[in-house]
Motif scaffolding. Structure first.
Motif, PDB file in Angstrom:
ATOM      1  N   GLU A 106       5.950 -16.892  52.546  1.00  0.00           N
ATOM      2  CA  GLU A 106       7.145 -16.525  53.315  1.00  0.00           C
ATOM      3  C   GLU A 106       7.452 -17.597  54.356  1.00  0.00           C
ATOM      4  O   GLU A 106       7.588 -17.331  55.545  1.00  0.00           O
ATOM      5  CB  GLU A 106       6.972 -15.158  53.963  1.00  0.00           C
ATOM      6  CG  GLU A 106       6.803 -14.027  52.965  1.00  0.00           C
ATOM      7  CD  GLU A 106       6.742 -12.659  53.603  1.00  0.00           C
ATOM      8  OE1 GLU A 106       7.496 -11.768  53.156  1.00  0.00           O
ATOM      9  OE2 GLU A 106       5.969 -12.461  54.551  1.00  0.00           O
ATOM     10  N   ILE A 107       7.591 -18.829  53.885  1.00  0.00           N
ATOM     11  CA  ILE A 107       7.757 -19.973  54.762  1.00  0.00           C
ATOM     12  C   ILE A 107       8.991 -19.846  55.649  1.00  0.00           C
ATOM     13  O   ILE A 107       9.013 -20.343  56.775  1.00  0.00           O
ATOM     14  CB  ILE A 107       7.809 -21.280  53.934  1.00  0.00           C
ATOM     15  CG1 ILE A 107       7.764 -22.504  54.848  1.00  0.00           C
ATOM     16  CG2 ILE A 107       9.024 -21.316  53.013  1.00  0.00           C
ATOM     17  CD1 ILE A 107       7.647 -23.813  54.107  1.00  0.00           C
ATOM     18  N   ASN A 108      10.016 -19.154  55.162  1.00  0.00           N
ATOM     19  CA  ASN A 108      11.234 -19.040  55.966  1.00  0.00           C
ATOM     20  C   ASN A 108      11.154 -17.942  57.020  1.00  0.00           C
ATOM     21  O   ASN A 108      12.152 -17.624  57.662  1.00  0.00           O
ATOM     22  CB  ASN A 108      12.465 -18.856  55.088  1.00  0.00           C
ATOM     23  CG  ASN A 108      12.411 -17.605  54.234  1.00  0.00           C
ATOM     24  OD1 ASN A 108      11.332 -17.134  53.858  1.00  0.00           O
ATOM     25  ND2 ASN A 108      13.572 -17.062  53.908  1.00  0.00           N
ATOM     26  N   ARG A 109       9.989 -17.350  57.218  1.00  0.00           N
ATOM     27  CA  ARG A 109       9.777 -16.463  58.363  1.00  0.00           C
ATOM     28  C   ARG A 109       9.181 -17.234  59.550  1.00  0.00           C
ATOM     29  O   ARG A 109       9.047 -16.689  60.643  1.00  0.00           O
ATOM     30  CB  ARG A 109       8.867 -15.290  57.986  1.00  0.00           C
ATOM     31  CG  ARG A 109       9.517 -14.340  56.997  1.00  0.00           C
ATOM     32  CD  ARG A 109       8.774 -13.030  56.868  1.00  0.00           C
ATOM     33  NE  ARG A 109       9.399 -12.177  55.871  1.00  0.00           N
ATOM     34  CZ  ARG A 109      10.461 -11.411  56.082  1.00  0.00           C
ATOM     35  NH1 ARG A 109      11.024 -11.388  57.283  1.00  0.00           N
ATOM     36  NH2 ARG A 109      10.971 -10.675  55.120  1.00  0.00           N
ATOM     37  N   GLY A 110       8.819 -18.486  59.312  1.00  0.00           N
ATOM     38  CA  GLY A 110       8.379 -19.341  60.403  1.00  0.00           C
ATOM     39  C   GLY A 110       9.560 -20.032  61.058  1.00  0.00           C
ATOM     40  O   GLY A 110      10.612 -20.225  60.445  1.00  0.00           O
ATOM     41  N   SER A 111       9.392 -20.422  62.316  1.00  0.00           N
ATOM     42  CA  SER A 111      10.477 -21.112  63.024  1.00  0.00           C
ATOM     43  C   SER A 111      10.679 -22.510  62.444  1.00  0.00           C
ATOM     44  O   SER A 111       9.816 -23.045  61.736  1.00  0.00           O
ATOM     45  CB  SER A 111      10.140 -21.211  64.519  1.00  0.00           C
ATOM     46  OG  SER A 111       9.015 -22.052  64.710  1.00  0.00           O
ATOM     47  N   SER A 112      11.805 -23.117  62.761  1.00  0.00           N
ATOM     48  CA  SER A 112      12.093 -24.454  62.242  1.00  0.00           C
ATOM     49  C   SER A 112      11.066 -25.462  62.737  1.00  0.00           C
ATOM     50  O   SER A 112      10.723 -26.414  62.023  1.00  0.00           O
ATOM     51  CB  SER A 112      13.501 -24.882  62.666  1.00  0.00           C
ATOM     52  OG  SER A 112      13.639 -24.843  64.080  1.00  0.00           O
TER      53      SER A 112
END
Length: 304
Positions: A106-112
């Motif tokens: 779920e990489i897109n749950r981490g911040s940029s």
């Protein structure tokens, strides 16, 4: 057992773990042999983690899984320098990125900021902390999973990070029969033993680099990327990095097909999965390859 039969056996075993997904499995192995990184986009519960874990077991790769969350920091991924009271000096503590197969779940749950910490690792196979560069183990294969952007708590992957992923796949729902079989065997644990050693994998990756590419196949590759640049409707035309990824994946696909040379058909087989995520805007939801398929057919017509 030859290298190619070993790869076939790995694919066979993976098909027993992830049912009814033979194309996804073959493309995953293509990405690994091409020294790439893989982005799996789909709803939760589709088998993304199962696939990554099974690949690691069958090749004997050092495997680590990182669950990305909104409060995760770059140091949680790449590591940090910690002061040693006894030695009176700082020492580097490696983060989970120091592995051979990293599942960035779920990489897109981490911040940029946290997502960008992967960029150097994926592109250069190293990380830099406090002006010191640390090499990552070889091979280094990132499998990242991403949930649809309309789900709560997700961040958009920037185009620069999408471009670091060699291929993008969707697993999708299983067929009715495959899901029935999965439910019937839910309590049976599949035992996976290494089929390929890490040393042999590195040798095979070197053999993939030697797969020949004729002028016809190379010109066809250039036709594909040039069309993306001249079409006028594509938000992000393909860059030279995409051309290199396409060539590497076509070589790996040909190798799996037990050929020592690339055909235009190999380029067609991998093109949608190498190109689509690079062409779209980062804010896009899980997309379709239909427009790319039409483009491939248009370019392929003069070659017949």
């Amino acid at each position: 057992m030859t290298n190619k039969s070993e790869i076939s056996e790995i694919i066979y075993q993976l098909n027993n773990v992830l049912l009814d997904k033979s194309l996804v499995i073959k493309l995953t192995m293509t990405c690994l042999l091409a020294r790439g990184h893989l982005l799996l986009e789909d709803l939760p519960g589709m088998g993304k983690t199962t696939l990554a874990s099974a690949v690691a077991q069958l090749i004997g790769l050092d495997y680590k899984r990182v669950q990305f969350t909104s409060d995760m920091l770059p140091a949680d991924l790449i590591g940090m320098s910690i002061f040693d009271q006894n030695k009176k000096e700082f020492s580097f503590k490696e983060g989970p990125v120091f592995t051979q197969l990293l599942l960035a779940d779920e990489i897109n749950r981490g911040s940029s900021r946290t997502q960008s910490a992967l960029l150097e690792a994926m592109a250069e196979y190293q990380v830099s902390v406090d002006k010191i560069t640390y090499k990552l183990p070889q091979p280094f294969f990132v499998i990242a999973t991403q949930n649809p952007q309309d789900q709560s708590g997700t961040f958009v992957l920037p185009e620069s990070e999408l471009d670091r992923f060699t291929m993008r796949l969707e697993i999708g729902y299983p067929s009715r029969e495959a899901e029935k079989l999965m439910l019937q065997n839910a309590l049976q644990k599949v035992e996976l033993k290494p089929i390929l050693s890490v040393k042999r994998l590195l040798e095979i990756q070197n053999e993939v680099d030697q797969v020949k590419v004729s002028d016809t196949a190379m010109n066809y590759l250039l036709d594909l990327v040039t069309t993306s640049r001249n079409a006028g409707k594509i938000p992000n035309p393909l860059s030279p990095r995409a051309s290199k990824a396409l060539l590497a994946c076509a070589r790996a696909w040909a190798y799996i097909e037990q050929r020592s040379y690339v055909l235009p058909d190999d380029l067609q087989a991998v093109f949608p999965y190498v190109a689509e995520h690079r062409m779209r805007r980062g804010i896009g939801a899980i997309g379709s390859n239909n427009s790319l398929s039409r483009m491939i057919l248009e370019i392929a017509e003069p070659l017949k």
